[in-house]
Scaffold this active site. Structure first.
Site, PDB file in Angstrom:
ATOM      1  CB  SER A   1      -0.682  16.626 -21.889  1.00  6.22           C
ATOM      2  OG  SER A   1      -2.001  17.104 -21.944  1.00  6.22           O
TER       3      SER A   1
ATOM      4  CE1 TYR B   1       0.542  21.492 -19.278  1.00  4.25           C
ATOM      5  CE2 TYR B   1      -0.889  20.678 -21.024  1.00  4.25           C
ATOM      6  CZ  TYR B   1      -0.265  20.496 -19.795  1.00  4.25           C
ATOM      7  OH  TYR B   1      -0.456  19.325 -19.102  1.00  4.25           O
TER       8      TYR B   1
END
Ligand code: NAD
Length: 260
Positions: free
Chosen positions: A142, A155
């Protein structure tokens, strides 16, 4: 004619993973679709891929929060198709909370699914890839593998971690015609993201277009979502012969987010 390659895409019943599974099917690969559930709808996804792209596709249930399931997914794929040529570590979840309030069970689940699962699948796949004379490992990281956002401690930690795993594995397998790379998408319009738009419209009293531009794509300079197809096409490229010397790095597909 070359034999079809076999691709596992973890977490591929929706969003980016599903699009990657379809893109590799369009390339003629055998496809393993995966998620943690085991419903007729899950199996139907693999059946539809098989029918649409005229390839062999199967749904294999495996919970990526469990080490044994991760390793069994790779073993079952090899049993079914004889090899694992492309491994896409895509399964991922999110939870948003200040670090002092972050629930421990959410932290543990995010680290397990978004990071540790890739360790297990990779460890299980490498011996098979070595035996087959090569392979491709593609980790869906990401923009949050490169930069942080507040309230996403687990995350961001998992995604930074997978960047480290990507580089380390790349070095270990460099002589085995295996590459390991990451893709770092920005904000991608998946069903999960789409579902947040009505709430955001209400909260901010804005129309859809303004919410998307001002709130959701605040840090994405193009002010456009990345599409699942753009991420999938990047994965197909990383598995192509043209990408044979791309190893231990990442491709950002983020509209310029991490250029800032
Ligand atoms: P999604 O929720 O649409 O898909 C996630 C998939 O993972 C689903 O198929 C789900 O069933 C599966 N999954 C969840 N928990 C699992 C488990 N325990 N075991 C096996 N499968 C499990 O999400 P998405 O947006 O397509 O995200 C896919 C990946 O892309 C994730 O790693 C995510 O972090 C990453 N990503 C997404 C975006 C975005 O904006 N959507 C941006 C950057 C990176």
């Amino acid at each position: 004619m070359t034999a079809p390659r076999t691709a596992i895409v973890t977490g591929s019943t929706s969003g980016i993973g599903l699009s990657i599974a379809e893109a590799f099917a369009a390339e003629g690969c055998n496809i393993v679709v995966n998620s943690f559930s085991d419903t007729p709808a899950d199996h139907a996804i693999a059946e539809q891929i098989a029918e649409r792209y005229k390839v062999a596709a199967v749904y294999l249930q495996a919970d990526m929060s469990k080490a044994a399931d991760c390793r069994a997914l790779v073993a079952k794929t090899a049993e079914k198709f004889g090899s694992v040529d492309i491994l896409v570590n895509n399964a991922g979840i999110q939870h948003v909370a200040p670090v002092e309030d972050f629930p421990t069970e959410k932290w543990d689940a995010i680290i397990a699914i978004n990071l540790t699962s890739a360790f297990h699948t990779t460890a299980a796949a490498i011996p098979l890839m070595k035996k087959a004379g090569g392979g491709r490992i593609i980790n869906i990281a990401s923009a949050h593998g490169l930069v942080a956002s507040a309230y996403k401690s687990a995350y961001v930690s998992a995604k930074h971690g997978i960047m480290g795993l990507t580089k380390t594995v790349a070095l270990e397998v460099a002589l085995d015609k295996i590459t390991c790379n990451a893709i770092c998408p920005g904000y991608v319009l998946t069903p999960l993201v789409e579902a947040q738009i009505p709430d955001q419209m209400k909260t901010h009293n804005m129309d859809r277009e303004t919410v998307v531009r001002e709130v959701m794509l605040d840090r994405q300079p193009t002010k456009e979502f990345v599409t699942v197809e753009q991420v999938a096409a990047t994965a197909v490229f990383l598995a192509s012969p043209a990408a044979a010397q791309i190893n231990g790095t990442h491709v950002s597909v983020d509209g310029g987010w991490t250029a800032q």
